[in-house]
Scaffold this motif. Sequence first.
Motif, mmCIF file in Angstrom:
data_model
loop_
_atom_site.group_PDB
_atom_site.id
_atom_site.type_symbol
_atom_site.label_atom_id
_atom_site.label_comp_id
_atom_site.label_asym_id
_atom_site.label_seq_id
_atom_site.Cartn_x
_atom_site.Cartn_y
_atom_site.Cartn_z
ATOM 1 N N UNK A 136 0.832 -1.207 0.000
ATOM 2 C CA UNK A 136 0.000 0.000 0.000
ATOM 3 C C UNK A 136 0.865 1.255 0.000
ATOM 4 N N UNK A 137 1.924 1.252 0.820
ATOM 5 C CA UNK A 137 2.764 2.442 0.961
ATOM 6 C C UNK A 137 3.886 2.524 -0.080
ATOM 7 N N UNK A 138 4.098 1.449 -0.808
ATOM 8 C CA UNK A 138 5.153 1.453 -1.820
ATOM 9 C C UNK A 138 6.538 1.489 -1.202
ATOM 10 N N UNK A 139 6.752 0.701 -0.139
ATOM 11 C CA UNK A 139 8.061 0.659 0.519
ATOM 12 C C UNK A 139 8.377 -0.788 0.857
ATOM 13 N N UNK A 140 9.518 -1.009 1.508
ATOM 14 C CA UNK A 140 9.922 -2.371 1.848
ATOM 15 C C UNK A 140 9.248 -2.828 3.144
ATOM 16 N N UNK A 141 9.215 -4.141 3.337
ATOM 17 C CA UNK A 141 8.658 -4.696 4.569
ATOM 18 C C UNK A 141 9.492 -4.267 5.765
ATOM 19 N N UNK A 142 10.799 -4.151 5.591
ATOM 20 C CA UNK A 142 11.673 -3.690 6.670
ATOM 21 C C UNK A 142 11.338 -2.276 7.112
ATOM 22 N N UNK A 143 11.006 -1.426 6.159
ATOM 23 C CA UNK A 143 10.603 -0.060 6.490
ATOM 24 C C UNK A 143 9.319 -0.072 7.305
ATOM 25 N N UNK A 144 8.377 -0.925 6.920
ATOM 26 C CA UNK A 144 7.121 -1.037 7.656
ATOM 27 C C UNK A 144 7.400 -1.477 9.090
ATOM 28 N N UNK A 145 8.270 -2.482 9.253
ATOM 29 C CA UNK A 145 8.582 -2.984 10.595
ATOM 30 C C UNK A 145 9.232 -1.908 11.450
ATOM 31 N N UNK A 146 10.200 -1.186 10.890
ATOM 32 C CA UNK A 146 10.886 -0.159 11.681
ATOM 33 C C UNK A 146 9.950 1.001 12.005
ATOM 34 N N UNK A 147 9.092 1.403 11.053
ATOM 35 C CA UNK A 147 8.149 2.481 11.320
ATOM 36 C C UNK A 147 7.146 2.065 12.401
ATOM 37 N N UNK A 148 6.695 0.821 12.355
ATOM 38 C CA UNK A 148 5.756 0.329 13.364
ATOM 39 C C UNK A 148 6.422 0.304 14.736
ATOM 40 N N UNK A 149 7.648 -0.170 14.798
ATOM 41 C CA UNK A 149 8.367 -0.235 16.070
ATOM 42 C C UNK A 149 8.585 1.156 16.653
ATOM 43 N N UNK A 150 9.049 2.071 15.835
ATOM 44 C CA UNK A 150 9.275 3.441 16.303
ATOM 45 C C UNK A 150 7.968 4.126 16.693
#
Length: 175
Positions: A136-150
């Motif tokens: 949906x956001x057009x980014x990597x899964x790692x980016x999603x994980x780090x954004x969620x954690x932060x």
Amino acid sequence: MPGEDEERFREFVVEQWGPLTRTAYLLTGDRGAAEDLVQSALEKTHRRWGRVLRKDAPGVYVRRVMVNTAVSWRRRRRTVEVPLLEADAITAPDAYHRAENRHHLLGALRRLPPRMRAVLVLRYFEDLSETDIAQVLGCSTGTVKSQASRGLARLRADLKPPSTLIGTSLQEDPA
């Protein structure tokens, strides 16, 4: 087949209006802005409806448009914190009524950067997987994980109950 596509679009709108409006409210923090966001996203989706049906799941496409539009609106407006209206304070029965600190949570959510907020909304309110959110956001899964954690760390810090000062009195004379 254009008539059939139009009918499928109408069915999609009727079926998804509630969930899309809820997501938009969580992204914007304002009911009027949420409805405007959904309208805008559906208008953009309608223009490409034939291609959306062939390539993507319509729900993913519309949510991507909503997130991108909400982020661009926020960049353009750069508004300061908007106080809650009395109409926003009235709670209507919904799936989130069990959260005793709903208004605090929404306020803390509004203070997050738009992309971080989008990750948390899509993950924990829309219950999308990290892979779906990345799509949906057009980014990597790692980016999603780090954004969620932060984002969760910032929410925890923002929602931490204030410490009470034990043994001090406001009426004591410091002199």
